[in-house]
Design a protein around this motif. Structure first.
Motif, PDB file in Angstrom:
ATOM      1  N   PRO A  34       0.861  -0.896  -0.239  1.00 20.53           N
ATOM      2  CA  PRO A  34       0.394  -0.072   0.279  1.00 20.53           C
ATOM      3  C   PRO A  34       0.962   0.887   0.071  1.00 20.53           C
ATOM      4  O   PRO A  34       0.533   2.294  -0.779  1.00 20.53           O
ATOM      5  N   ARG A  35       1.843   1.582   0.469  1.00 19.01           N
ATOM      6  CA  ARG A  35       2.615   2.100   0.970  1.00 19.01           C
ATOM      7  C   ARG A  35       3.275   2.827  -0.831  1.00 19.01           C
ATOM      8  O   ARG A  35       3.732   3.606  -1.207  1.00 19.01           O
ATOM      9  N   GLU A  36       3.525   1.629  -0.983  1.00 15.92           N
ATOM     10  CA  GLU A  36       4.286   1.711  -2.655  1.00 15.92           C
ATOM     11  C   GLU A  36       3.534   2.308  -3.347  1.00 15.92           C
ATOM     12  O   GLU A  36       3.726   3.007  -4.416  1.00 15.92           O
ATOM     13  N   LEU A  37       1.875   1.439  -3.446  1.00 16.81           N
ATOM     14  CA  LEU A  37       0.931   1.992  -3.939  1.00 16.81           C
ATOM     15  C   LEU A  37       0.851   3.308  -4.099  1.00 16.81           C
ATOM     16  O   LEU A  37       0.541   4.276  -5.303  1.00 16.81           O
ATOM     17  N   VAL A  38       1.190   4.821  -3.070  1.00 16.31           N
ATOM     18  CA  VAL A  38       0.588   5.860  -2.201  1.00 16.31           C
ATOM     19  C   VAL A  38       1.845   6.539  -3.726  1.00 16.31           C
ATOM     20  O   VAL A  38       1.906   7.506  -4.102  1.00 16.31           O
ATOM     21  N   ARG A  39       3.335   6.126  -3.601  1.00 18.92           N
ATOM     22  CA  ARG A  39       4.118   6.615  -4.406  1.00 18.92           C
ATOM     23  C   ARG A  39       3.797   6.438  -5.895  1.00 18.92           C
ATOM     24  O   ARG A  39       4.055   7.609  -6.165  1.00 18.92           O
ATOM     25  N   ALA A  40       2.742   5.472  -6.601  1.00 20.55           N
ATOM     26  CA  ALA A  40       2.842   5.031  -7.736  1.00 20.55           C
ATOM     27  C   ALA A  40       1.379   6.498  -7.791  1.00 20.55           C
ATOM     28  O   ALA A  40       1.622   7.364  -9.004  1.00 20.55           O
ATOM     29  N   LEU A  41       0.661   6.340  -7.284  1.00 21.28           N
ATOM     30  CA  LEU A  41      -0.297   7.656  -7.877  1.00 21.28           C
ATOM     31  C   LEU A  41      -0.164   8.808  -7.163  1.00 21.28           C
ATOM     32  O   LEU A  41      -0.645   9.429  -8.371  1.00 21.28           O
ATOM     33  N   ARG A  42       1.425   8.771  -6.935  1.00 22.94           N
ATOM     34  CA  ARG A  42       2.016  10.155  -6.999  1.00 22.94           C
ATOM     35  C   ARG A  42       2.380  10.774  -7.769  1.00 22.94           C
ATOM     36  O   ARG A  42       2.570  11.903  -8.823  1.00 22.94           O
ATOM     37  N   GLU A  43       3.127   9.970  -8.539  1.00 27.10           N
ATOM     38  CA  GLU A  43       4.367   9.764  -9.291  1.00 27.10           C
ATOM     39  C   GLU A  43       2.807   9.961 -10.569  1.00 27.10           C
ATOM     40  O   GLU A  43       3.370  11.031 -11.726  1.00 27.10           O
ATOM     41  N   TYR A  44       2.131   9.091 -10.967  1.00 26.40           N
ATOM     42  CA  TYR A  44       1.322   9.157 -12.311  1.00 26.40           C
ATOM     43  C   TYR A  44       0.297   9.809 -12.126  1.00 26.40           C
ATOM     44  O   TYR A  44       0.669  10.582 -13.126  1.00 26.40           O
ATOM     45  N   TYR A  45      -0.478  10.305 -11.523  1.00 26.69           N
ATOM     46  CA  TYR A  45      -1.362  11.227 -11.655  1.00 26.69           C
ATOM     47  C   TYR A  45      -0.725  12.704 -11.324  1.00 26.69           C
ATOM     48  O   TYR A  45      -1.459  13.803 -11.997  1.00 26.69           O
ATOM     49  N   GLY A  46       0.423  12.954 -10.304  1.00 27.38           N
ATOM     50  CA  GLY A  46       1.219  13.746 -10.865  1.00 27.38           C
ATOM     51  C   GLY A  46       1.706  14.341 -12.173  1.00 27.38           C
ATOM     52  O   GLY A  46       1.308  16.108 -12.493  1.00 27.38           O
ATOM     53  N   ARG A  47       2.221  13.425 -12.895  1.00 32.34           N
ATOM     54  CA  ARG A  47       2.203  13.902 -14.336  1.00 32.34           C
ATOM     55  C   ARG A  47       0.919  13.962 -15.058  1.00 32.34           C
ATOM     56  O   ARG A  47       1.546  15.108 -15.778  1.00 32.34           O
ATOM     57  N   VAL A  48       0.027  13.420 -14.667  1.00 31.70           N
ATOM     58  CA  VAL A  48      -0.987  13.797 -15.715  1.00 31.70           C
ATOM     59  C   VAL A  48      -1.223  15.668 -15.427  1.00 31.70           C
ATOM     60  O   VAL A  48      -2.122  16.265 -16.108  1.00 31.70           O
ATOM     61  N   ALA A  49      -1.865  15.586 -14.054  1.00 31.99           N
ATOM     62  CA  ALA A  49      -1.563  17.192 -13.770  1.00 31.99           C
ATOM     63  C   ALA A  49      -0.517  18.340 -14.212  1.00 31.99           C
ATOM     64  O   ALA A  49      -1.096  19.576 -14.606  1.00 31.99           O
TER      65      ALA A  49
ATOM     66  N   VAL B 155      -7.776  24.634  -9.546  1.00 34.31           N
ATOM     67  CA  VAL B 155      -7.887  23.024  -9.616  1.00 34.31           C
ATOM     68  C   VAL B 155      -6.271  22.576  -9.098  1.00 34.31           C
ATOM     69  O   VAL B 155      -5.774  22.419  -7.940  1.00 34.31           O
ATOM     70  N   TYR B 156      -5.269  23.010 -10.238  1.00 38.00           N
ATOM     71  CA  TYR B 156      -4.186  22.211 -10.666  1.00 38.00           C
ATOM     72  C   TYR B 156      -3.510  23.372  -9.207  1.00 38.00           C
ATOM     73  O   TYR B 156      -2.277  22.660  -8.790  1.00 38.00           O
ATOM     74  N   GLU B 157      -3.625  24.392  -9.041  1.00 41.82           N
ATOM     75  CA  GLU B 157      -2.805  24.818  -8.103  1.00 41.82           C
ATOM     76  C   GLU B 157      -2.996  24.486  -6.476  1.00 41.82           C
ATOM     77  O   GLU B 157      -1.810  24.752  -5.575  1.00 41.82           O
ATOM     78  N   GLU B 158      -4.629  24.520  -6.191  1.00 47.74           N
ATOM     79  CA  GLU B 158      -4.637  23.278  -5.090  1.00 47.74           C
ATOM     80  C   GLU B 158      -4.082  22.067  -4.753  1.00 47.74           C
ATOM     81  O   GLU B 158      -4.101  21.949  -3.958  1.00 47.74           O
ATOM     82  N   LEU B 159      -4.312  21.739  -5.680  1.00 44.66           N
ATOM     83  CA  LEU B 159      -3.444  20.622  -5.843  1.00 44.66           C
ATOM     84  C   LEU B 159      -1.730  20.062  -5.911  1.00 44.66           C
ATOM     85  O   LEU B 159      -1.522  19.187  -4.982  1.00 44.66           O
ATOM     86  N   GLU B 160      -1.800  21.280  -6.530  1.00 42.53           N
ATOM     87  CA  GLU B 160       0.134  21.282  -5.390  1.00 42.53           C
ATOM     88  C   GLU B 160       0.540  21.898  -4.508  1.00 42.53           C
ATOM     89  O   GLU B 160       1.007  20.604  -3.470  1.00 42.53           O
ATOM     90  N   ARG B 161      -0.641  22.655  -4.031  1.00 43.71           N
ATOM     91  CA  ARG B 161      -0.919  22.794  -2.374  1.00 43.71           C
ATOM     92  C   ARG B 161      -0.547  21.569  -1.731  1.00 43.71           C
ATOM     93  O   ARG B 161       0.368  21.263  -0.706  1.00 43.71           O
ATOM     94  N   ARG B 162      -1.591  20.939  -2.122  1.00 44.67           N
ATOM     95  CA  ARG B 162      -1.702  19.826  -1.076  1.00 44.67           C
ATOM     96  C   ARG B 162      -0.388  18.632  -1.563  1.00 44.67           C
ATOM     97  O   ARG B 162      -0.100  17.580  -0.283  1.00 44.67           O
ATOM     98  N   LEU B 163      -0.247  18.529  -2.325  1.00 47.91           N
ATOM     99  CA  LEU B 163       1.182  17.731  -2.613  1.00 47.91           C
ATOM    100  C   LEU B 163       1.760  18.038  -1.745  1.00 47.91           C
ATOM    101  O   LEU B 163       3.211  17.133  -2.086  1.00 47.91           O
ATOM    102  N   LYS B 164       2.336  18.690  -1.389  1.00 44.28           N
ATOM    103  CA  LYS B 164       3.339  19.342  -0.678  1.00 44.28           C
ATOM    104  C   LYS B 164       3.545  18.861   0.888  1.00 44.28           C
ATOM    105  O   LYS B 164       4.386  17.490   1.430  1.00 44.28           O
ATOM    106  N   ASP B 165       2.156  17.605   1.525  1.00 45.23           N
ATOM    107  CA  ASP B 165       1.667  16.713   2.185  1.00 45.23           C
ATOM    108  C   ASP B 165       2.424  15.311   2.013  1.00 45.23           C
ATOM    109  O   ASP B 165       2.368  14.815   0.651  1.00 45.23           O
ATOM    110  N   PRO B 166       3.889  14.919   2.432  1.00 48.14           N
ATOM    111  CA  PRO B 166       4.098  13.917   1.283  1.00 48.14           C
ATOM    112  C   PRO B 166       2.918  12.682   1.521  1.00 48.14           C
ATOM    113  O   PRO B 166       3.179  11.292   0.982  1.00 48.14           O
TER     114      PRO B 166
END
Length: 375
Positions: A271-286, A304-315
């Motif tokens: 599950p923790r590696e799945l979180v890394r996968a989600l951050r990597e893939y959907y981060g690139r899509v965004a 929306v994309y600016e708010e997404l960037e702000r939220r992703l500062k939390d690892p």
């Protein structure tokens, strides 16, 4: 290590979400109420029983004319107080864009709207939709971690040494079955035999992932449009029930890690590696979509994309995109396709929601999530 890991998957919507059911709610079974900024969902059979024979005949004649005729007579009956409370099943809030579309529709307009899935408790976000988004991110992650191109030629998928960034190269025209085999090859549950691939679905690693449906949420009727840079599709409209941006959902997420450790499935999905996968893939899509929004001046999309960037500062937080209008970037691993492949090129349109002009709407489907370990 425990054989069964349990988590609470929390999602917060950063943009509206619609999940289709394949159904359409007909124009003769709802009536808009502009003063209440709502739409009343009706039971037509109860309404017919309360109408006089003359009004009943007039109502049915108007319904036979088409969606616009049905709406005209329902709006008249509502304004005249002729729709009894017993005929109103429930009321849904609606956007100004939705109400303007229905109340100002021309004669040929199709006024059916697409509902969300419902349980006896209310509208919900299906776990299957979220699990599909998790799967797409994991397919991407698996390919990138392997570090080899995956080439389709002569009915066979082959891994080959990559000369740069990992690519999926579907030479020829893969059929639906070939796409299913693609997933099996990437995730390790497809075996090449003399007569083609054999898929052992019991070995699919996602068989170890269990995800419930969400808690109930509140639906909101909205207008979905299609943004084309030249405005060629501004008149294309889809009416649908959505979940509002800001809505929060919870799912029970269970992972049976023992299946992978004892070769019950083809591979592990920690599950923790799945979180890394989600951050990597959907981060690139965004990132890709944000550049499009900047180029075409899509102000609400940029919010929306600016708010997404702000939220992703939390690892611990990950992005995800679910539901209708997510686009081929999110659904088809277009990021890994060659630029000269039709599916690897920049999409010409985007679906947006909540505005009369598609350029002014929000993108669909974006959310942020986190996995919380349960004791």
């Amino acid at each position: 290590m425990s054989f069964l890991e349990s988590y609470r998957l929390e999602l917060e919507l950063l943009s509206p979400v619609h999940v289709g059911t394949g159904e359409a709610f007909p124009a003769y079974a709802y009536v808009p109420d502009r003063s209440a900024k709502a739409v009343h969902i009706l039971d037509p059979s109860v309404l017919l029983l309360h109408l006089s024979p003359e009004r009943r005949r007039a109502f049915l004649a108007k319904v036979a004319e088409g969606p616009k005729g049905a709406q005209e007579v329902l709006q008249y009956l509502y304004q005249e107080g002729q729709i009894p409370k017993e005929a109103i099943l429930r009321s849904l809030p609606a956007s100004k864009a939705f109400l303007d579309m229905v109340l100002g529709a021309h004669q040929e307009a199709l006024l059916e709207f697409r509902p969300l899935p419902y349980s006896p408790l209310g509208a919900y976000l299906p776990g299957s939709s979220v699990k599909g988004a998790l799967r797409t991110a994991w397919l991407f992650w698996s390919l990138v971690q392997k570090g080899e191109d995956l080439v389709f030629r002569g009915g066979v998928w082959e891994f080959r040494r990559s000369k740069g960034e990992v690519r999926v190269i579907p030479r020829g025209s893969p059929r639906l079955g070939d796409n299913q085999v693609f997933e099996g090859v990437v995730l390790g549950y497809a075996t090449l035999k003399e007569r083609g691939y054999q898929l052992d679905l019991y070995k699919d690693p996602f068989r170890a992932v269990r995800l419930t449906d969400s808690n109930p949420g509140e639906g909101f009727l909205n207008r979905i449009g299609i943004h084309h840079p030249l405005g060629k599709m501004d008149g294309t409209v889809v009416l649908a029930e959505t979940f509002r941006m800001g809505s929060r959902f919870q799912f029970l997420f269970r992972y049976q890690g023992g299946l992978a450790r004892h070769r019950g499935v083809a591979g592990a999905i920690p599950p923790r590696e799945l979180v890394r996968a989600l951050r990597e893939y959907y981060g690139r899509v965004a990132e890709w979509e944000r550049s499009y929004a900047e180029e075409h001046g899509l102000a609400r999309a940029l919010e929306v994309y600016e708010e997404l960037e702000r939220r992703l500062k939390d690892p611990e937080v990950f992005p995800i995109r679910v539901g209708y209008g997510s686009g081929r970037l999110a659904l088809r691993l277009a990021l890994l396709l060659p630029e000269d492949h039709p599916e690897g090129q920049e999409p010409k349109t985007r679906k947006t929601v909540g505005a009369l002009r598609p350029k002014d709407g929000y993108p669909l489907g974006w959310a942020v999530g986190r996995l919380v370990t349960l004791a």
